[in-house]
Design a protein around this motif. Structure first.
Motif, PDB file in Angstrom:
ATOM      1  N   GLU A  53     -30.426  29.971 -60.294  1.00 55.86           N
ATOM      2  CA  GLU A  53     -29.660  30.251 -59.086  1.00 55.86           C
ATOM      3  C   GLU A  53     -30.104  31.559 -58.447  1.00 55.86           C
ATOM      4  OE1 GLU A  53     -25.020  30.902 -57.695  1.00 55.86           O
ATOM      5  OE2 GLU A  53     -25.549  30.594 -59.802  1.00 55.86           O
ATOM      6  N   SER A  54     -30.297  31.525 -57.145  1.00 57.92           N
ATOM      7  CA  SER A  54     -30.646  32.734 -56.409  1.00 57.92           C
ATOM      8  C   SER A  54     -29.382  33.378 -55.870  1.00 57.92           C
ATOM      9  CB  SER A  54     -31.581  32.397 -55.237  1.00 57.92           C
ATOM     10  OG  SER A  54     -31.719  33.523 -54.416  1.00 57.92           O
ATOM     11  N   HIS A  55     -29.301  34.686 -56.002  1.00 62.00           N
ATOM     12  CA  HIS A  55     -28.118  35.403 -55.520  1.00 62.00           C
ATOM     13  C   HIS A  55     -28.422  36.252 -54.294  1.00 62.00           C
ATOM     14  CE1 HIS A  55     -25.689  34.367 -59.054  1.00 62.00           C
ATOM     15  NE2 HIS A  55     -26.804  34.504 -59.738  1.00 62.00           N
ATOM     16  N   THR A  56     -29.572  36.024 -53.683  1.00 60.31           N
ATOM     17  CA  THR A  56     -29.932  36.844 -52.526  1.00 60.31           C
ATOM     18  C   THR A  56     -29.279  36.289 -51.266  1.00 60.31           C
ATOM     19  OG1 THR A  56     -31.985  35.581 -52.463  1.00 60.31           O
ATOM     20  CG2 THR A  56     -32.084  37.767 -53.419  1.00 60.31           C
ATOM     21  N   SER A  57     -27.956  36.176 -51.286  1.00 57.51           N
ATOM     22  CA  SER A  57     -27.250  35.569 -50.172  1.00 57.51           C
ATOM     23  C   SER A  57     -27.223  36.441 -48.928  1.00 57.51           C
ATOM     24  CB  SER A  57     -25.809  35.256 -50.600  1.00 57.51           C
ATOM     25  OG  SER A  57     -25.151  36.444 -51.020  1.00 57.51           O
ATOM     26  N   PHE A  58     -27.583  37.725 -49.076  1.00 59.03           N
ATOM     27  CA  PHE A  58     -27.580  38.580 -47.895  1.00 59.03           C
ATOM     28  C   PHE A  58     -28.749  38.272 -46.975  1.00 59.03           C
ATOM     29  CE2 PHE A  58     -30.498  40.889 -50.581  1.00 59.03           C
ATOM     30  CZ  PHE A  58     -31.409  41.432 -49.702  1.00 59.03           C
ATOM     31  N   LEU A  59     -29.786  37.569 -47.509  1.00 65.16           N
ATOM     32  CA  LEU A  59     -30.911  37.215 -46.657  1.00 65.16           C
ATOM     33  C   LEU A  59     -30.500  36.060 -45.747  1.00 65.16           C
ATOM     34  CD1 LEU A  59     -33.797  37.409 -49.256  1.00 65.16           C
ATOM     35  CD2 LEU A  59     -33.316  39.009 -47.426  1.00 65.16           C
ATOM     36  N   PRO A  60     -30.948  36.071 -44.507  1.00 62.98           N
ATOM     37  CA  PRO A  60     -30.469  35.100 -43.534  1.00 62.98           C
ATOM     38  C   PRO A  60     -31.157  33.743 -43.636  1.00 62.98           C
ATOM     39  CG  PRO A  60     -32.012  36.594 -42.496  1.00 62.98           C
ATOM     40  CD  PRO A  60     -31.829  37.078 -43.908  1.00 62.98           C
ATOM     41  N   PHE A  61     -31.306  33.228 -44.834  1.00 64.83           N
ATOM     42  CA  PHE A  61     -31.873  31.910 -45.032  1.00 64.83           C
ATOM     43  C   PHE A  61     -31.558  31.468 -46.445  1.00 64.83           C
ATOM     44  CE2 PHE A  61     -35.064  35.084 -45.960  1.00 64.83           C
ATOM     45  CZ  PHE A  61     -35.570  34.715 -47.189  1.00 64.83           C
ATOM     46  N   THR A  62     -31.757  30.217 -46.724  1.00 69.79           N
ATOM     47  CA  THR A  62     -31.527  29.679 -48.065  1.00 69.79           C
ATOM     48  C   THR A  62     -32.803  29.822 -48.875  1.00 69.79           C
ATOM     49  OG1 THR A  62     -29.940  28.098 -47.210  1.00 69.79           O
ATOM     50  CG2 THR A  62     -30.852  27.663 -49.400  1.00 69.79           C
ATOM     51  N   ALA A  63     -32.766  30.647 -49.886  1.00 67.18           N
ATOM     52  CA  ALA A  63     -33.971  30.923 -50.672  1.00 67.18           C
ATOM     53  C   ALA A  63     -34.192  29.834 -51.715  1.00 67.18           C
ATOM     54  CB  ALA A  63     -33.850  32.275 -51.356  1.00 67.18           C
ATOM     55  N   THR A  64     -35.453  29.637 -52.013  1.00 65.96           N
ATOM     56  CA  THR A  64     -35.791  28.683 -53.056  1.00 65.96           C
ATOM     57  C   THR A  64     -35.585  29.323 -54.419  1.00 65.96           C
ATOM     58  OG1 THR A  64     -38.080  29.407 -52.996  1.00 65.96           O
ATOM     59  CG2 THR A  64     -37.491  27.565 -51.582  1.00 65.96           C
ATOM     60  N   GLU A  65     -35.618  28.496 -55.443  1.00 64.63           N
ATOM     61  CA  GLU A  65     -35.463  29.035 -56.777  1.00 64.63           C
ATOM     62  C   GLU A  65     -36.687  29.847 -57.164  1.00 64.63           C
ATOM     63  OE1 GLU A  65     -34.702  25.846 -59.408  1.00 64.63           O
ATOM     64  OE2 GLU A  65     -32.685  25.473 -58.655  1.00 64.63           O
ATOM     65  N   SER A  66     -36.453  30.793 -58.048  1.00 68.40           N
ATOM     66  CA  SER A  66     -37.567  31.588 -58.549  1.00 68.40           C
ATOM     67  C   SER A  66     -38.471  30.742 -59.418  1.00 68.40           C
ATOM     68  CB  SER A  66     -37.030  32.769 -59.367  1.00 68.40           C
ATOM     69  OG  SER A  66     -36.179  33.560 -58.589  1.00 68.40           O
ATOM     70  N   PRO A  67     -39.758  31.113 -59.516  1.00 70.36           N
ATOM     71  CA  PRO A  67     -40.671  30.350 -60.375  1.00 70.36           C
ATOM     72  C   PRO A  67     -40.261  30.449 -61.837  1.00 70.36           C
ATOM     73  CG  PRO A  67     -41.685  32.401 -59.666  1.00 70.36           C
ATOM     74  CD  PRO A  67     -40.412  32.259 -58.887  1.00 70.36           C
ATOM     75  N   SER A  68     -40.513  29.412 -62.559  1.00 71.62           N
ATOM     76  CA  SER A  68     -40.167  29.399 -63.980  1.00 71.62           C
ATOM     77  C   SER A  68     -41.067  30.348 -64.760  1.00 71.62           C
ATOM     78  CB  SER A  68     -40.326  27.985 -64.524  1.00 71.62           C
ATOM     79  OG  SER A  68     -40.103  27.967 -65.909  1.00 71.62           O
ATOM     80  N   VAL A  69     -40.464  31.148 -65.618  1.00 70.98           N
ATOM     81  CA  VAL A  69     -41.219  32.070 -66.463  1.00 70.98           C
ATOM     82  C   VAL A  69     -40.822  31.824 -67.908  1.00 70.98           C
ATOM     83  CG1 VAL A  69     -41.693  34.481 -66.975  1.00 70.98           C
ATOM     84  CG2 VAL A  69     -41.270  33.797 -64.622  1.00 70.98           C
ATOM     85  N   ASN A 133     -38.184  34.808 -43.581  1.00 71.77           N
ATOM     86  CA  ASN A 133     -37.507  34.453 -42.337  1.00 71.77           C
ATOM     87  C   ASN A 133     -37.351  35.682 -41.480  1.00 71.77           C
ATOM     88  OD1 ASN A 133     -35.992  32.961 -40.379  1.00 71.77           O
ATOM     89  ND2 ASN A 133     -35.281  31.624 -42.030  1.00 71.77           N
ATOM     90  N   GLU A 134     -36.744  35.522 -40.328  1.00 74.97           N
ATOM     91  CA  GLU A 134     -36.565  36.634 -39.406  1.00 74.97           C
ATOM     92  C   GLU A 134     -35.098  36.801 -39.045  1.00 74.97           C
ATOM     93  OE1 GLU A 134     -37.534  34.609 -35.092  1.00 74.97           O
ATOM     94  OE2 GLU A 134     -39.228  35.133 -36.398  1.00 74.97           O
ATOM     95  N   SER A 135     -34.718  38.032 -38.780  1.00 74.46           N
ATOM     96  CA  SER A 135     -33.382  38.355 -38.284  1.00 74.46           C
ATOM     97  C   SER A 135     -33.545  38.860 -36.857  1.00 74.46           C
ATOM     98  CB  SER A 135     -32.732  39.441 -39.144  1.00 74.46           C
ATOM     99  OG  SER A 135     -32.620  39.032 -40.486  1.00 74.46           O
ATOM    100  N   THR A 136     -32.853  38.247 -35.921  1.00 74.57           N
ATOM    101  CA  THR A 136     -33.004  38.598 -34.512  1.00 74.57           C
ATOM    102  C   THR A 136     -31.734  39.234 -33.970  1.00 74.57           C
ATOM    103  OG1 THR A 136     -32.350  36.358 -33.888  1.00 74.57           O
ATOM    104  CG2 THR A 136     -34.706  36.811 -34.054  1.00 74.57           C
ATOM    105  N   TYR A 137     -31.916  40.163 -33.023  1.00 79.18           N
ATOM    106  CA  TYR A 137     -30.799  40.897 -32.436  1.00 79.18           C
ATOM    107  C   TYR A 137     -31.074  41.132 -30.952  1.00 79.18           C
ATOM    108  CZ  TYR A 137     -30.279  41.790 -37.425  1.00 79.18           C
ATOM    109  OH  TYR A 137     -30.179  41.630 -38.769  1.00 79.18           O
ATOM    110  N   ASP A 138     -30.000  41.248 -30.211  1.00 77.16           N
ATOM    111  CA  ASP A 138     -30.066  41.480 -28.769  1.00 77.16           C
ATOM    112  C   ASP A 138     -29.685  42.941 -28.521  1.00 77.16           C
ATOM    113  OD1 ASP A 138     -29.869  41.502 -26.045  1.00 77.16           O
ATOM    114  OD2 ASP A 138     -28.333  39.950 -25.892  1.00 77.16           O
TER     115      ASP A 138
END
Length: 580
Positions: A53-69, A133-138
């Motif tokens: 599970e990825s916990h980087t919810s502050f990023l403005p997109f749905t992140a993929t799972e980390s690679p298996s190690v 991804n990108e974060s856009t602002y006016d």
């Protein structure tokens, strides 16, 4: 007493190709600082892994799972370090820099959007498109009117005009905007009086008052040399009734050993007499219209103040070169002595206090820049952590520039892009995974007041305060070749010292290998020092607004040639970086 090192000695003592190695070592130091901030470079074999599970919810997109190690792919820290060194390629940094400095790209311009797309494509290639991804602002920006540029001219008693201001440096064939100060008042003024007030500090005006001349500033145009924040210089002049401000770079700061062609760009790194430093006059960090709130594109008025309620300087201000300043000094009355010898900082300039212009002349100043709302975008990428994925180490730099940005910011941006590639290689080829999540951030509109980073921080303030471990800024990573220079909070000092000891310095030789820390120590009077942070780049957003431990560092020359070499001027492309 420290040896006084002249640029000519430095310039001739080292091959120009060494700047590539200089940029590479900055990349290595950056990576090792990040590595130390994430705890370890790789997962220890005795640790358990949680890469699902990825916990980087502050990023403005749905992140993929980390690679298996798996424990079988565990790499000891020294092995990872060797792999990193082996993978860094200075030639890649050079290629990035050539692309990034191809055209002038201020925030809000189509050229800046092309730079943003180049950065996004590179991050997507090496981190995976789903992790970028990108974060856009006016936001509110200030733009020049290239078809009707700013004007500074002298009008003779007979009515003849003589234009003083050269709106472009004309040193290269690049297309650049005319020189402006962002958020200057738009106005046209005329005066028969022109005064030189040094840097326009409170003390400078006090000296004028002692001479009985302070009241004469009211209704005059004021000529100032750079000293402190330009916006404060303009505001102070307005408080004393000045009609307009002309601000120039004095040779004492940018042409210390002479102003003839043999000593200035393109024959050296010092600035020619046409060089003008652009910048903003605004005191705000972030969008001036939405302080403390996110400048959402969907909302045109939500949480935005009216422009009439925003504090910008009330008088026009224009950047000029020291060559144009000298033309003005020659037309000024020099019958009154300067209040202090400190007002005469360079032996290569003839200074005059001024007053009424000679022979009945008048000076006209017209500014035509305008404010407009524009969409800006931050490019955000990530490498997921495998032990503490919800703890973030952020490595960032802005990508917008007043002109081509060879030094500020693109020596840092090119470095950042190579770090992304190297981490991407280890991630895919060696199944490497950092302990904590690493965030790569390319900020837009930094030159307008840290706008991109501030808006992003306002949008994700709560989660960043809870989870961000450190922010590392690499703006203007290379300003010279001689030594490492660092700023940061005390909490990061030992991290920076440790990273500097791990990276070999190009100043060393095969028979005498030196670390960055060794050379750093040799150029200081005592032990190397990590200096306190100021507020001049995106680290200020994280340390001042969010309280996140932050640092920045760069390669530079010694103190006597530290200054605005190519900074925020047209004299700032790729070729300028080769000169230092």
């Amino acid at each position: 007493m420290a040896k006084h090192v002249r640029f000519e000695e430095i310039y001739t003592s080292r091959p120009r190709t060494q700047w590539l190695l200089t940029v590479s070592l900055l990349a290595a130091v950056s990576l090792f600082v990040v590595g130390l901030c994430i705890g370890v470079f790789g997962i220890r074999s005795e640790d358990t892994f949680n890469c699902g599970e990825s916990h980087t919810s502050f990023l403005p997109f749905t992140a993929t799972e980390s690679p298996s190690v798996s424990p079988s792919t565990f790499l000891p820290e020294d092995v990872v370090r060797d792999k990193l060194f082996a993978e860094f390629k200075a030639e890649n940094i050079r290629k990035h820099l050539l692309v990034l400095t191809r055209e002038s790209h201020p925030a809000g311009s189509p050229a800046n959007n092309r730079v943003a797309e180049y950065i996004r494509s590179h991050l997507s290639l090496h981190l995976g498109a789903d992790n970028v991804n990108e974060s856009t602002y006016d936001v509110l920006l200030s733009r020049p009117n290239n078809s009707n540029p700013n004007v500074v001219k002298i009008v003779s008693a007979g009515g003849e005009d003589h234009t003083v201001l050269r709106n472009k440096e004309n040193q290269q064939t690049y297309e650049v905007d005319t020189a402006i100060f962002g958020f200057s008042a738009q106005a046209a003024v005329e005066s028969e009086r022109l005064f030189y007030v040094n840097t326009g500090s409170d003390h400078d005006y006090e000296l004028l008052e002692k001479q009985g001349l302070l009241d004469e500033i009211n209704g005059s145009v004021v000529l100032l040399r750079y000293g402190g924040f330009r916006g404060a210089q303009v505001d102070k002049a307005a408080e004393h009734g000045a009609k307009a401000v002309l601000l120039y770079l004095d040779p004492s700061a940018v042409a210390k050993y002479g102003i003839d062609e043999s000593k200035v760009f393109p024959n050296g790194a010092w600035m020619p007499d046409t060089a003008m430093e652009r910048g903003v006059l605004s005191i705000y960090k972030g969008d001036p219209l939405s302080q403390s709130f996110v400048s959402e594109i969907e909302s045109k008025t939500k949480y935005r103040t009216a422009l009439r309620n925003v504090h910008f300087p009330k008088i026009p201000a224009v950047p000029i070169g020291y060559g144009d300043a000298q033309k003005l000094f020659n037309l000024m009355d020099n019958s009154t002595a300067l209040p202090s010898h400190l007002w005469r900082p360079s032996e290569f300039m003839r200074y005059s206090l001024g007053g009424k212009l000679l022979e009945g002349r008048k000076i006209t100043v017209k500014t035509t820049n305008h404010n407009e709302r524009s969409v800006i975008k931050n490019i955000i990428g990530q490498v997921h952590g495998c032990q503490e994925p919800d703890r973030y180490v952020i490595l960032g730099n802005h990508y917008d520039a007043w002109t081509m940005g060879g030094i500020d910011p693109n020596s840092g941006t090119a470095t950042l892009l190579e770090i992304v590639r190297v981490m991407g290689v280890l991630r895919t080829r060696d199944s490497w995974c950092p302990r904590r999540t690493i965030v790569f951030a390319s900020w837009d509109a930094e030159e307008y007041g840290l706008v991109g980073s501030t808006e992003w921080a306002e949008e994700h303030m709560q989660i960043l305060e809870e989870r961000a471990v450190a922010y590392i800024n690499i703006d203007a990573a290379v300003r010279g070749r001689l030594s490492f220079f660092a700023l940061g909070v005390p909490l990061l000092s030992n991290v920076i010292y440790s990273a500097a000891k791990l990276v070999p310095d190009p100043a060393g030789s095969p028979d005498k290998k030196l670390s960055v820390h060794d050379v750093w120590a040799s150029t200081t009077k005592g032990a190397p020092q990590v200096y306190p942070l100021g507020s001049g780049s995106d680290y200020a957003t994280f340390v001042n607004m969010l309280g996140i431990p932050s640092g920045r560092y760069h390669r530079e020359a010694l103190s006597d040639i530290r200054g605005r070499i190519g900074h925020r001027t047209e004299i700032n492309p790729y070729v300028c970086l080769q000169r230092i």
